[in-house]
Structure formats: C-alpha cells, structure tokens
Design an enzyme around this catalytic site. Structure first.
Site, PDB file in Angstrom:
ATOM      1  N   GLY A  10       0.814  -1.206   0.000  1.00 57.43           N
ATOM      2  CA  GLY A  10       0.000   0.000   0.000  1.00 57.43           C
ATOM      3  C   GLY A  10       0.850   1.259   0.000  1.00 57.43           C
ATOM      4  O   GLY A  10       2.084   1.208   0.007  1.00 57.43           O
ATOM      5  N   ALA A  58      -5.343  -1.829   5.319  1.00 58.44           N
ATOM      6  CA  ALA A  58      -6.636  -1.191   5.583  1.00 58.44           C
ATOM      7  C   ALA A  58      -7.400  -1.030   4.281  1.00 58.44           C
ATOM      8  O   ALA A  58      -6.823  -1.068   3.190  1.00 58.44           O
ATOM      9  CB  ALA A  58      -6.436   0.181   6.230  1.00 58.44           C
ATOM     10  N   TYR A  59      -8.703  -0.867   4.427  1.00 62.82           N
ATOM     11  CA  TYR A  59      -9.558  -0.514   3.298  1.00 62.82           C
ATOM     12  C   TYR A  59      -9.680   0.996   3.354  1.00 62.82           C
ATOM     13  O   TYR A  59     -10.417   1.538   4.180  1.00 62.82           O
ATOM     14  CB  TYR A  59     -10.907  -1.206   3.452  1.00 62.82           C
ATOM     15  CG  TYR A  59     -11.834  -1.126   2.254  1.00 62.82           C
ATOM     16  CD1 TYR A  59     -11.362  -0.850   0.976  1.00 62.82           C
ATOM     17  CD2 TYR A  59     -13.203  -1.360   2.411  1.00 62.82           C
ATOM     18  CE1 TYR A  59     -12.229  -0.801  -0.106  1.00 62.82           C
ATOM     19  CE2 TYR A  59     -14.072  -1.323   1.333  1.00 62.82           C
ATOM     20  CZ  TYR A  59     -13.570  -1.036   0.076  1.00 62.82           C
ATOM     21  OH  TYR A  59     -14.435  -0.990  -1.000  1.00 62.82           O
ATOM     22  N   THR A  60      -8.921   1.699   2.502  1.00 58.34           N
ATOM     23  CA  THR A  60      -8.759   3.149   2.648  1.00 58.34           C
ATOM     24  C   THR A  60      -9.542   3.975   1.634  1.00 58.34           C
ATOM     25  O   THR A  60      -9.497   5.203   1.706  1.00 58.34           O
ATOM     26  CB  THR A  60      -7.269   3.533   2.541  1.00 58.34           C
ATOM     27  OG1 THR A  60      -6.768   3.103   1.271  1.00 58.34           O
ATOM     28  CG2 THR A  60      -6.467   2.894   3.664  1.00 58.34           C
ATOM     29  N   ASP A 100      -7.125  10.570  10.745  1.00 58.81           N
ATOM     30  CA  ASP A 100      -7.820  11.756  11.232  1.00 58.81           C
ATOM     31  C   ASP A 100      -9.348  11.606  11.127  1.00 58.81           C
ATOM     32  O   ASP A 100     -10.095  12.310  11.814  1.00 58.81           O
ATOM     33  CB  ASP A 100      -7.390  12.985  10.430  1.00 58.81           C
ATOM     34  CG  ASP A 100      -7.532  12.785   8.923  1.00 58.81           C
ATOM     35  OD1 ASP A 100      -6.854  11.901   8.388  1.00 58.81           O
ATOM     36  OD2 ASP A 100      -8.319  13.520   8.289  1.00 58.81           O
ATOM     37  N   TYR A 124     -15.842   4.771   6.755  1.00 55.74           N
ATOM     38  CA  TYR A 124     -14.397   4.604   6.898  1.00 55.74           C
ATOM     39  C   TYR A 124     -13.931   5.057   8.285  1.00 55.74           C
ATOM     40  O   TYR A 124     -13.232   4.320   8.989  1.00 55.74           O
ATOM     41  CB  TYR A 124     -13.659   5.402   5.822  1.00 55.74           C
ATOM     42  CG  TYR A 124     -12.167   5.441   6.023  1.00 55.74           C
ATOM     43  CD1 TYR A 124     -11.393   4.301   5.816  1.00 55.74           C
ATOM     44  CD2 TYR A 124     -11.529   6.605   6.447  1.00 55.74           C
ATOM     45  CE1 TYR A 124     -10.015   4.327   6.017  1.00 55.74           C
ATOM     46  CE2 TYR A 124     -10.159   6.638   6.646  1.00 55.74           C
ATOM     47  CZ  TYR A 124      -9.413   5.493   6.423  1.00 55.74           C
ATOM     48  OH  TYR A 124      -8.043   5.531   6.644  1.00 55.74           O
ATOM     49  N   LYS A 128     -12.408   2.687  11.267  1.00 57.16           N
ATOM     50  CA  LYS A 128     -11.062   2.908  11.794  1.00 57.16           C
ATOM     51  C   LYS A 128     -11.097   3.165  13.301  1.00 57.16           C
ATOM     52  O   LYS A 128     -10.204   2.721  14.038  1.00 57.16           O
ATOM     53  CB  LYS A 128     -10.389   4.086  11.076  1.00 57.16           C
ATOM     54  CG  LYS A 128     -10.040   3.807   9.625  1.00 57.16           C
ATOM     55  CD  LYS A 128      -9.030   2.682   9.471  1.00 57.16           C
ATOM     56  CE  LYS A 128      -7.629   3.093   9.879  1.00 57.16           C
ATOM     57  NZ  LYS A 128      -6.632   2.013   9.640  1.00 57.16           N
ATOM     58  N   TRP A 149      -4.060  12.911   5.487  1.00 56.71           N
ATOM     59  CA  TRP A 149      -3.870  13.427   4.124  1.00 56.71           C
ATOM     60  C   TRP A 149      -2.560  12.912   3.528  1.00 56.71           C
ATOM     61  O   TRP A 149      -1.724  13.675   3.042  1.00 56.71           O
ATOM     62  CB  TRP A 149      -3.910  14.950   4.128  1.00 56.71           C
ATOM     63  CG  TRP A 149      -5.262  15.552   4.439  1.00 56.71           C
ATOM     64  CD1 TRP A 149      -6.286  14.946   5.124  1.00 56.71           C
ATOM     65  CD2 TRP A 149      -5.727  16.857   4.103  1.00 56.71           C
ATOM     66  NE1 TRP A 149      -7.349  15.809   5.229  1.00 56.71           N
ATOM     67  CE2 TRP A 149      -7.037  16.995   4.619  1.00 56.71           C
ATOM     68  CE3 TRP A 149      -5.155  17.938   3.446  1.00 56.71           C
ATOM     69  CZ2 TRP A 149      -7.789  18.148   4.473  1.00 56.71           C
ATOM     70  CZ3 TRP A 149      -5.904  19.105   3.291  1.00 56.71           C
ATOM     71  CH2 TRP A 149      -7.206  19.211   3.793  1.00 56.71           C
TER      72      TRP A 149
END
Length: 280
Positions: A10, A58-60, A100, A124, A128, A149
């Site tokens: 990733g 992770a599934y981002t 964040d 999301y 998280k 970010w």
C-alpha cells in the site's frame, strides 16, 4: 528485529518497507495473510514470531467504504482485532496505523491525542475508530499512529490525482476549500514510526507534517512545487458532493511527539517540495 508489515504494497506500506529494509522483514501478500481470517493471522504469527507488527493494511477508499460497509468493518475493525490478538499471543509489539477521520471535524482547533474521538462521519472513520478500540482492548503493547492526508510514491493519492488532472489538459480544476488538514508524506510518517520504535512508548500518537491547509491550498502548492501552470478554482464541499461525508476539520496536533522530545515533523510545504521530484 523481525518486523511484520501488513499492507506492505500500500501507499504507506511501500515506504515502511524501504525505511526498515535493514531489518528482517515479513511481507506477506493478502493471500498469505488475510487480516479478516483470524485463524490464518494467528497461525502466521505463531510460525514466524515477529518482534514488531506494523499494521498498515486497511480498506482506505473512503467512498467505497460508504458503499461497502461490511467489507470496511471486516478489514478495518475486525482485521485490527485479529492482528492485535495475534500480537498479544506472540508477544509482539503492535504499531497500528489510524486516521484523522476518526474525529467528526467539528472542533475549532487541531485535535490532540488527548481528545476522545466521537461520531466519525463516514463508514471509513467509524471502522477505523472501532479498529483503534479493538487494538486497545486486545493487546497490551500497542501504539496507534494517526496520520492525515497521506501522499507518496506508488499509489493513488491527492498529489497523483492533481498531477494526472493537470496532464490531461483541463483548463481549470475545482478543489474544495472548506476542509482543512495536514498534508503528510509517507516518508515523514515512516520516519516518525521509526523514531517511535526507538522508545518504549505505549499509547496514541499523531504523526503529521506541521502546518495546515485546505485541499485548495494543497493543490496550489502541488502545482507550484511541480512547476506546473495550472488554474485551480476553489469550491465548497456542497459543490463537490461525494458518497462519504468528510470532516471539515482534519487537523491533528503532534503533542505526544513533542512530549517524547522526538524530532519535530517538517512543515508540509517544505516536505512537499522535498518529495516532489520523486512524485512527478
């Protein structure tokens, strides 16, 4: 040290692999280590006995999470629980990567590590946050590192999206100007994680570049640093609707890094200039 890095292909995972290349690395594919498969996770950790697990899998895709909530919670929440329980069982130190987006963005100042996340707006963010809680409840030697970010080499991110849009010949690009955060390179985030591993700290840490920007500010700086003459037009969140709601305030304060007397993160503009050559 023997370090297991989940999600090693990733955006952040690639940089972590480079940062810790002098160590003995375990870099299983998602087929070899599917974090949603508890039995497979436990077996892998029992057989390989990592000293440290950096959990960056992770599934981002924030909008995709909104459309596929079951998958989001399976990967981000249940997957973190499985990794944390395996870390506890094998005696490994766990570094969990978070976001964040666990905050609702309604605070009028940057969020510190001592602010309790409440009411994340998106699936999301919710997944998280539950992943964070699962880590805290499932093992005793953990660090949660929140980043914000992120951009870097080797994966889709805001910088690559802006550069691609400019190269497509668009006369102007509309970018949201009422969401603010801390643009952070994967290089900076990985360096902060490396420094944290030199301490015995346990708890939550924010690791973002210093300074703040809106997405519009970020876009303008990307083109300035890249030497591209591109017209960028500010717009509101309402003018750029997305499936998943975003927090208006994503700013994170690196208070714990200062308390640990670790080197400060670079200003986001300076860091972007340093990284741009590799990103173009």
């Amino acid at each position: 040290m023997k370090i297991l890095i989940t999600g090693s292909t990733g955006l952040l995972g690639r940089e972590l692999v480079k940062k810790f290349s002098r160590h003995s690395l375990l870099l299983p594919s998602s087929n070899e280590l599917n974090v949603t498969n508890a039995a497979q996770v436990y077996r892998f950790c029992r057989e390989n006995k990592p000293d440290i697990i950096i959990h960056s899998a992770a599934y981002t895709n924030v909008d995709a999470c909104e459309i596929n909530p079951e998958l989001a919670f399976a990967v981000n929440a249940d997957g973190s629980k499985n990794i944390a329980r395996a870390a506890y069982e094998s005696g490994a130190r766990l570094i969990g990567i978070s976001s964040d987006y666990v905050f609702d963005g309604k605070l009028n100042r940057p969020y510190s590590e001592y602010d309790v996340p409440f009411g994340p707006l998106s699936v999301y963010g919710q997944s998280k946050l539950l992943g964070e809680q699962n880590i805290q409840n499932s093992c005793d030697n953990w660090v949660i590192v929140r980043v914000s970010w992120l951009y870097g080499e080797g994966g889709k991110n805001f910088v690559s999206t802006m550069l691609k849009a400019a190269r497509s010949g668009l006369p102007e690009i509309k970018v949201v100007n009422d969401q603010i955060g801390n643009p952070t390179s994967t290089v900076s985030a990985a360096a902060a994680i490396e420094r944290l591993l030199e301490t015995d700290f346990r708890g939550i840490v924010h690791a973002t570049c210093e300074g703040e920007a809106s997405w519009f500010d970020f876009a303008q700086e990307i083109f300035r640093a890249a030497g591209i003459n591109q017209k960028v037009v500010p717009c509101t969140t309402e003018e750029y609707p997305r499936p998943a709601p975003r927090p208006r305030n994503s700013r994170l304060e690196n208070r714990v890094l200062r308390e640990l007397q670790l080197p400060p993160m670079l200003d986001w503009r300076k860091e972007l200039s340093l990284q741009m050559r590799a990103l173009i």
